[in-house]
Design an enzyme around this catalytic site. Sequence first.
Site: not given
Length: 482
Positions: A101, A122, A135, A185, A192, A259-260, A269
Site C-alpha cells: 500500500g 517504502k 502511501g 530497502r 511473504r 504478511d510480515n 517490515d
Amino acid sequence: MRDLPGSRISFGKGTIHDHRLRPFLCARPARHLSAGRTRCSPAPKLLVLNRPLSTSLGLDLTEAEARDWFSGASLPPGADPIAQAYAGHQFGGFSPQLGDGRAHLLGEVVAPDGRRFDIQLKGSGKTPFSRGGDGKAAVGPMLREYLVSEFMAAMGVPTTRSLAVVATGEEIWRETKLPGAVLARVAASHLRVGTFQFFAARGETDKVKALADHAIARHYPELADGDYLAFLDAVIARQAKLIADWMGLGFIHGVMNTDNMAISGETIDYGPCAFMEGYAPGTVFSSIDSQGRYAYANQPLILGWNLARLAETLVPLLDPSQEKAVEIANDRLGSIAGRYRADWVSVMRGKLGLIGEDGDDAALADDLLAAMEGADWTLTFRRLSDEAALRPLFPDFTRMEAWLPRWRARAGEGVAGRLAMASPAVIPRNHKVEEALSAATGGDLAPFNALLAAIQNPYTEAEPYMLPAPTGFGTYVTYCGT
Ligand code: AMP
Ligand code: MG
C-alpha cells in the site's frame, strides 16, 4: 539456480531484472514515479546512504542517483515499478487482499557474487493497494527501520537491508504534520507467507504451485524441484532459527502478521519494533497490540501459528488425498516447537559462553530466565563473569546466588572473552532511538549518525549507548503504519 525467464536491464553499474513473478503480481504503473520532480517529492534530500551495501550490490550509487531514484524523482534506467499483491492474517484476522500500500518494487539486482535482491521503495506513494492510506511514510519510522535492520545485519541476523533514506521535502499528515521520507530497502525477495495466502484464498492452486516453484528456485535451490514438503520444512527451519536469534537479542518485532513473515527467512517490515531492556516476557511496545499477541515471549508461538497458515496453502501440493496431505503437514508443524527449542538453546549456549553441548544447558538457560526478571537483557550476558558489575543490574539477586556457581562450573576458563564476542554491548536502545529520530525529524542528523555508527559496531563498548533508559523515560510505546 535455475534460469527463469526475465529480461536483463541495466541499473546503475549493477543489473536489475524484471521481477520474474510478474504474472502473479498486480502490476500497475506507478503514476507518480515518472521523470522529474513530483508532487510527492518536491525537494528530495538524501538523509543516509549505505555505501558498503551499495558497493556489495555492485551499484556504487552516487548521492545524486540515490536521491533521485529513491525519492521517486526519476526512475533508474529500465526499472518498471510494481506493487505486489498479498493477503495476510493481521492480529489473527484474515484479509484476503492487502498488498504493497505504500511500497514500490523497482526491480531486482544481481550482485557481483551472483546473489539476487529486490530493491523496493517504502513510503513512495499510492498504489492500487493503498485503500484509505496516502502511501507515504515519515522520516522517523523510515530511519528507525534503517537503524534496526542495520543492527540486525551487524549481528548476523537474517534481515532485509536498508540502502538509503531520502526525505521527500513533502509534509505528510499523521497526528501532526511530519516530514515525509522514502526508504530504499534491499531484500532477498518480498515473498511473504501472505503471498501464498493470496492465491490460496482465491483457490488458485496452480499459482500457489508456481509461486512455490519460484520460491524454491530463489531461496532454496538446494531442494529438489517440486518437493513442497521439503520446502515447508526448509522455511520452518529458517524461521525457527530467526525467531531464536530475535529472542537472543531481546527483539520484539511488534507485528508478526503473516504478511510480515518472509519466505526467505529474513526479518522484514520493521514497524513498531523495539528491544526489551529489563527482562519481562510479557513486554509489548506496539500501541496497537492491546492483547499482547506479539509480546516478546509469544513470538515462538506465533512462529508456529504463522507457519501453520503457510502449510495450509501448500496442502493441495502435498498429496492428492487432502486427508493425507493434512496429516503430512501436521506432522511437520509438530516439529516446530522442538526445532525452535533446539535453536534457542543453541543461541543461549552462545550467550552464556558455553563450549560444546551438555544435557543440562537447557535447564541452565531456563533457570537464568527465572532469576533475571527485571534485569537488563543485553548487559546481563556481557557482565556474567563480573559479579560486581552484574549485581546492580538485578532488582533481586537472590536466585542468581545459586545460579552463578552452576554457570561458572559449566562455563570454565576464558569465558569473559567468549561473552564479549557473543552478546552485543550496544543495541538500539529505545531512548537513544527516540532521541535520534526526533532530532532527525527536526532536521538534525548528528544523533542519528552517531547512534548508527555505534550499532554498526555492536561488540564495541560505547558507554552512552550501553546504558538502559533513564528512569524518567517511562513506558515505551511504538506506532506502526506511520
Ligand atoms: P505494515 O504495518 O507496514 O506491515 O503495513 C500493513 C499494511 O498497511 C500493508 O499492506 C501496507 O502496505 C499498508 N500501509 C501501511 N501504511 C500505509 C500508508 N501510509 N498508505 C497506504 N497503505 C499503508
Ligand atoms: Mg507489512
